[in-house]
Write an enzyme that holds these catalytic residues in place. Sequence first.
Site, mmCIF file in Angstrom:
data_model
loop_
_atom_site.group_PDB
_atom_site.id
_atom_site.type_symbol
_atom_site.label_atom_id
_atom_site.label_comp_id
_atom_site.label_asym_id
_atom_site.label_seq_id
_atom_site.Cartn_x
_atom_site.Cartn_y
_atom_site.Cartn_z
ATOM 1 N N ASN A 191 52.433 22.861 -27.777
ATOM 2 C CA ASN A 191 52.710 21.511 -26.985
ATOM 3 C C ASN A 191 51.679 20.393 -27.220
ATOM 4 O O ASN A 191 50.248 20.752 -27.152
ATOM 5 C CB ASN A 191 52.929 21.927 -25.589
ATOM 6 N N GLY A 192 52.142 19.407 -27.681
ATOM 7 C CA GLY A 192 51.021 18.313 -27.909
ATOM 8 C C GLY A 192 51.434 17.246 -29.133
ATOM 9 O O GLY A 192 51.439 17.837 -30.287
ATOM 10 N N GLY B 53 56.898 16.562 -25.022
ATOM 11 C CA GLY B 53 56.801 15.710 -23.813
ATOM 12 C C GLY B 53 56.981 14.214 -23.983
ATOM 13 O O GLY B 53 57.945 13.696 -23.901
ATOM 14 N N PRO C 81 58.548 20.269 -18.968
ATOM 15 C CA PRO C 81 58.273 19.775 -17.722
ATOM 16 C C PRO C 81 57.812 18.459 -17.426
ATOM 17 O O PRO C 81 56.478 18.161 -17.618
ATOM 18 C CB PRO C 81 57.646 20.934 -16.833
ATOM 19 N N LEU C 82 58.310 17.570 -16.997
ATOM 20 C CA LEU C 82 57.714 16.136 -16.752
ATOM 21 C C LEU C 82 58.061 15.654 -15.531
ATOM 22 O O LEU C 82 59.268 15.417 -14.796
ATOM 23 C CB LEU C 82 58.543 15.149 -17.724
ATOM 24 N N HIS D 167 49.298 23.815 -24.469
ATOM 25 C CA HIS D 167 48.837 22.323 -24.825
ATOM 26 C C HIS D 167 47.699 22.146 -25.335
ATOM 27 O O HIS D 167 46.476 22.721 -24.847
ATOM 28 C CB HIS D 167 49.061 21.480 -23.322
ATOM 29 N N GLN E 285 59.600 25.234 -12.800
ATOM 30 C CA GLN E 285 58.216 25.381 -12.989
ATOM 31 C C GLN E 285 57.422 25.114 -11.423
ATOM 32 O O GLN E 285 57.718 24.319 -10.856
ATOM 33 C CB GLN E 285 57.721 24.207 -14.041
ATOM 34 N N CYS F 174 48.259 21.642 -15.422
ATOM 35 C CA CYS F 174 48.258 20.282 -14.851
ATOM 36 C C CYS F 174 46.653 19.809 -14.546
ATOM 37 O O CYS F 174 45.890 20.489 -13.832
ATOM 38 C CB CYS F 174 49.064 20.262 -13.482
ATOM 39 N N LYS G 296 52.279 28.061 -18.674
ATOM 40 C CA LYS G 296 51.933 26.979 -19.525
ATOM 41 C C LYS G 296 50.396 26.688 -19.282
ATOM 42 O O LYS G 296 49.898 26.587 -17.893
ATOM 43 C CB LYS G 296 52.651 25.956 -19.020
#
Length: 730
Positions: free
Chosen positions: A571-572, A595, A325-326, A514, A400, A432, A472
Amino acid sequence: MAPETAQSQTPETPMRDLQNDAPVTDTLEAGNTDERPSKKAKLDDASTPDNNANNIAPQRMRGVAPVKPEFIIPRATGTEPQPNTDDAAEAARHEGAQGQEAGKKKKKKPTGQNTNRTFGSSQDEKGLCPSRIFTPEFSPGACQWGEKCRFEHDLRTYLKEYKRGDLTTFDGVCPVWDAKGKCLSGWKCRLVGSHMTERETADGRKELVLVEDEERKKKAQPLVPFAVEDGTANIAPIEAKIALNRKKVKTPRADAYGSWLDKTSRELEKVIHNREVHEERGAESKTDQAEREKEDNRAQYLEPPFLPSEKRRIYFGPETPVLAPLTTQGNLPFRRLCIELGAQFTYSEMALSMPLIQGQRGEWALMRAHETEMLPPTISPGADVVQGYDHSKDFRFGAQIAANKHWQALKATEVLSAYTPNLRVIDLNCGCPIDLLFREGAGSALLEHPSKLERILRGMNAVSQEIPITAKIRMGTRDNSPNALKLAERLILGGYESSTLGLGAPGVAALTLHGRSRQQRYTRQADWGYISECAALIKRLNEKTDQVTDTVREPDPRTQPNGGKTWFLGNGDCYSHLDYDDHVNNAGVDTVMVGRGALIKPWLFEEIQAGQYLDKSASERLSLVEKFAKYGLETWGSDEHGVGTTRRFLLEWLSFACRYIPIGLLEYLPPRIQDRPPSWRGRNELETLMGSHNYKDWIKITEMFLGPAHKDFRFEPKHKSNAWEAEAEG
């Protein structure tokens, strides 16, 4: 055109033929401005090995992109700008609220982020009346405002005086009309000349009319039955948004669950308090009483219409890379482009729960997906799918959301499941890092309140009907105290409170980690060692081989999603197929969520499928920009406003795409996403232009397809200084 490939290298080794220990020769001279077709890199003849003992290859400098010396442009001392940061990729849509506070502070020199960005407007000098947009010149519709209408009614006057001239790009053909056989912008289209004509009427007059192509319309049939005319899906009815805004929509499941949750919280305090009293008194009947109280609480429990075990089952595997999700950049045209390049799953931009509940159009627009995102994913034959997984009913697109209170998350989930039922999953953002959400208790702030987070996810599962719930998370909020391992165990088994009440597992279908803390942001590499530890823990829990001391915590099978399996995504910093393969094979994740790597080079998904580097030529990369422009016009319209919106979001993407350094310019592989490049020039002028960090050059690229920008259009980059530092710490 076959893509250029490069051999994989270790970080300490120059780009060489690993079998023959010969360096790879350049196929393009540094000063050549004529682009040649990309091809496989040549290898020097292995029969002439270099036996010079004094010829020692230089080591790769840490933190600096290893650009070949012939492509480096020396910089004057003292002119290095500040580096970019990447938090904007996660929360740029919400930066305006942060900017309100920032605007009150003392003025500073122009460095750092532009928090109060403005984009001007792109509008006709005088708009055409809506009653005229799609009708022939002499057969206008009835205007509801009559003489008071402030829009233009004379079609020829509008086209001549108030509408800018047609674009000359796309060979002069409207891409929307070319794809659909009909332009949804009508006379306002910036390429209206390609789908209009002048015909003679019975009385000898010349009438302007719009043209539709029946053959194109037949070919543009929707890929899924619930897609609308423009090829999109998941569009909530306007009546529903109005009803939400007027607070006329009931959320019975969320209300009932919220009431039960409040009552249960009070009962839980009594149970824990009584247990402590009995322990102090040494009462022998404390177990019996606790069981009786547990049964009383379970009798009051609202059984959800769909238990996690009964929800639609999902699948993640090595062949299903995921686009993260961006915010801002994760718009529909970009997601569509990534799906075309091989991404198997996508997510909406992060939507805030309260605006969804209030029916705000901007937030609901984030749920809009392209029809290609509504197709089942491509999975390998014989993939290790869970029992009961129905591939034909699976989608690629999930939503999301973010929330700081359980009732907000529950109500948002209920209305999403009611008005956009074709969602693969609903994901709760618990990672976030931006201050705005953190101060309100949403995003990564939930990591510090695991009990609250569990209640939210459990409640979302109770009201989402057949849509699975995922989450997430990050490693934690602070560098020195990661808590993702304990949190993952809690989200799979349930916490102490849940076991006390006998509620079973929260039912999280998938968990994404993440590998960074909130405090860390993007200052260091993601910790894949920690992600690997979490993957091992989840694997043990899934296999039920982990020794659980408290057997009461063993989850009820009815409360477990996917037949007892919780999927785990890492993620990362995934920036190449080697990164992806290493994470899947060695870190133990089911798949990887990509991402920034996808923003910089969206063909990363192609590399993952092909298992090799793809050195895209500048013209190939420019063709992706052209596709984005076409997809943008299909999404936002080909009128003046749609062209301006497309330009704005294309510029947002180019602010990341300019960071790509072509494989052929690197001395060492693999490339690293954290490395900062020196100033460099490409193998031709176009490659140099596409690598520019000057936003004026980005605008120049957009004008290749969208024509000159409107006089009122404005674009401020996220960062006042939008280039990399020349030097990085070693």
